[in-house]
Scaffold this active site. Sequence first.
Site, PDB file in Angstrom:
ATOM      1  N   TYR A   1      50.539  58.732  53.466  1.00 35.77           N
ATOM      2  CA  TYR A   1      50.012  59.828  52.451  1.00 35.77           C
ATOM      3  C   TYR A   1      50.559  59.127  50.837  1.00 35.77           C
ATOM      4  O   TYR A   1      49.719  59.487  49.762  1.00 35.77           O
ATOM      5  CB  TYR A   1      50.699  61.360  52.398  1.00 35.77           C
ATOM      6  CG  TYR A   1      50.414  61.953  53.358  1.00 35.77           C
ATOM      7  CD1 TYR A   1      49.861  63.024  53.528  1.00 35.77           C
ATOM      8  CD2 TYR A   1      51.014  61.530  55.263  1.00 35.77           C
ATOM      9  CE1 TYR A   1      48.993  64.416  54.122  1.00 35.77           C
ATOM     10  CE2 TYR A   1      50.695  62.723  55.894  1.00 35.77           C
ATOM     11  CZ  TYR A   1      49.636  63.782  55.626  1.00 35.77           C
ATOM     12  OH  TYR A   1      49.157  64.560  56.921  1.00 35.77           O
TER      13      TYR A   1
ATOM     14  N   CYS B   1      47.555  68.613  61.674  1.00 38.08           N
ATOM     15  CA  CYS B   1      47.567  68.048  61.082  1.00 38.08           C
ATOM     16  C   CYS B   1      48.949  67.302  61.809  1.00 38.08           C
ATOM     17  O   CYS B   1      49.860  67.949  62.673  1.00 38.08           O
ATOM     18  CB  CYS B   1      48.981  69.903  60.838  1.00 38.08           C
ATOM     19  SG  CYS B   1      50.599  68.932  60.221  1.00 38.08           S
TER      20      CYS B   1
ATOM     21  N   THR C   1      54.333  75.391  55.681  1.00 39.93           N
ATOM     22  CA  THR C   1      53.816  74.320  56.205  1.00 39.93           C
ATOM     23  C   THR C   1      54.184  75.115  57.890  1.00 39.93           C
ATOM     24  O   THR C   1      54.993  75.728  58.186  1.00 39.93           O
ATOM     25  CB  THR C   1      54.858  73.357  55.836  1.00 39.93           C
ATOM     26  OG1 THR C   1      56.097  73.628  56.475  1.00 39.93           O
ATOM     27  CG2 THR C   1      55.565  73.030  54.641  1.00 39.93           C
ATOM     28  N   VAL C   2      53.145  73.645  58.287  1.00 35.49           N
ATOM     29  CA  VAL C   2      53.386  73.711  59.456  1.00 35.49           C
ATOM     30  C   VAL C   2      53.635  72.287  60.203  1.00 35.49           C
ATOM     31  O   VAL C   2      53.870  71.730  59.711  1.00 35.49           O
ATOM     32  CB  VAL C   2      51.476  73.682  60.445  1.00 35.49           C
ATOM     33  CG1 VAL C   2      51.316  75.500  60.406  1.00 35.49           C
ATOM     34  CG2 VAL C   2      50.620  72.838  59.310  1.00 35.49           C
TER      35      VAL C   2
ATOM     36  N   TRP D   1      47.662  77.917  55.636  1.00 33.61           N
ATOM     37  CA  TRP D   1      47.439  77.959  56.479  1.00 33.61           C
ATOM     38  C   TRP D   1      47.035  79.674  56.768  1.00 33.61           C
ATOM     39  O   TRP D   1      48.004  80.671  57.328  1.00 33.61           O
ATOM     40  CB  TRP D   1      48.067  77.373  57.273  1.00 33.61           C
ATOM     41  CG  TRP D   1      49.015  75.818  57.225  1.00 33.61           C
ATOM     42  CD1 TRP D   1      49.800  75.192  56.498  1.00 33.61           C
ATOM     43  CD2 TRP D   1      48.246  75.248  57.255  1.00 33.61           C
ATOM     44  NE1 TRP D   1      49.662  73.837  56.380  1.00 33.61           N
ATOM     45  CE2 TRP D   1      48.543  73.814  57.282  1.00 33.61           C
ATOM     46  CE3 TRP D   1      46.547  74.727  58.622  1.00 33.61           C
ATOM     47  CZ2 TRP D   1      48.179  72.406  57.134  1.00 33.61           C
ATOM     48  CZ3 TRP D   1      46.084  73.972  59.109  1.00 33.61           C
ATOM     49  CH2 TRP D   1      46.775  72.716  58.575  1.00 33.61           C
TER      50      TRP D   1
END
Length: 349
Positions: free
Chosen positions: A176, A45, A112-113, A78
């Site tokens: 993105y 990521c 999220t990370v 995740w």
Amino acid sequence: MAAGSYVEPSYERDTRYIPDRITRDGSDGWPVEPGRYRLVAARACPWASRAIMVRRLLGLEDVISLGLCGPTHDADSWTFDLDPGGVDPVLGIPRLKDAYEKRFPSYPRGITVPAIVDVLSGQVVTNDFARMTLDFATEWTDYQRAGAPDLWPVDLREEMAPVMRRVYTEVNNGVYRCGFAGTQEAYDAAYGRLFTALDWLEDRLTTRRYLMGEHLTCADVRLLTTLVRFDPVYHGHFKCNRQKLDEFPVLWAYARDLFQTPGFGDTVDFVQIKQHYYRVHRDINPTGIVPLGPDLTNWCEPSGREALGGSPFGHGTAPGEIAPAERVPQAHNPAVGPDGELIVTQRIR
């Protein structure tokens, strides 16, 4: 980066992150405290990669532990696929979602990370990736290594803010918008914005070694995480294909200069990067086939950027040896040796 699918007519990122901060005075209830917090990230990521880089550049490895998720995830969370038994050895959980829901039951947004988790309670503290690295640079100074660079210098902040904002909106997030555009019109607009910004960066970096001048800052960290993914992923997978990064003479030399500087390229795992994008985004790559190319040995070529003067760490020094548990496998990055150290390090001046 959140787990899940993204395609919609015009891509809009959900930026409603957990706003808590870890500070010296603990004003949000989370005081700076060595050993208390765990940075949960994924090398795949770009948003998490910047946190990994800043933590290493500042020498915070022994102060904030690192948990690494695998390169792929499902729509739910995740996961800690790289750890024995699929469980994080410090937090004792198989899914990052468990830390989110420990604090916010039925957490309504994406998992999220990067995320910082309080080891004492097992609760997520924050996933605000942009603020996180600035706080590493300013709130954790008592625990940074000797010779740590000033990545968020006070005298440059006013100038840096719009530069970093444009890098984020037009480049980091711009790829993105191209990749997850749901209509031709949305894609065309996103494509135009992205390459307008890349042309601006090409021009800006013609006469200065780093985005803010003679020394590296947080702005450079933010840009490099997108640049290292450009040719392996964004050019083809996200249709950002006016030209490859290695067809931008200045940007390509700038990217190699940073990549060959300790703290940058030695944290990059190209294999995990490709596995993530091509296997997770089945809506735009239904077969899940991961391409074998491109040849990435060109990242080892000299950049020549030292001719512009300046030095990466200013009055500071390069980070030290990487802990064995945090080394990128040699087979995953052509620039690292068997000990995880860069074998093509730029001369530090």
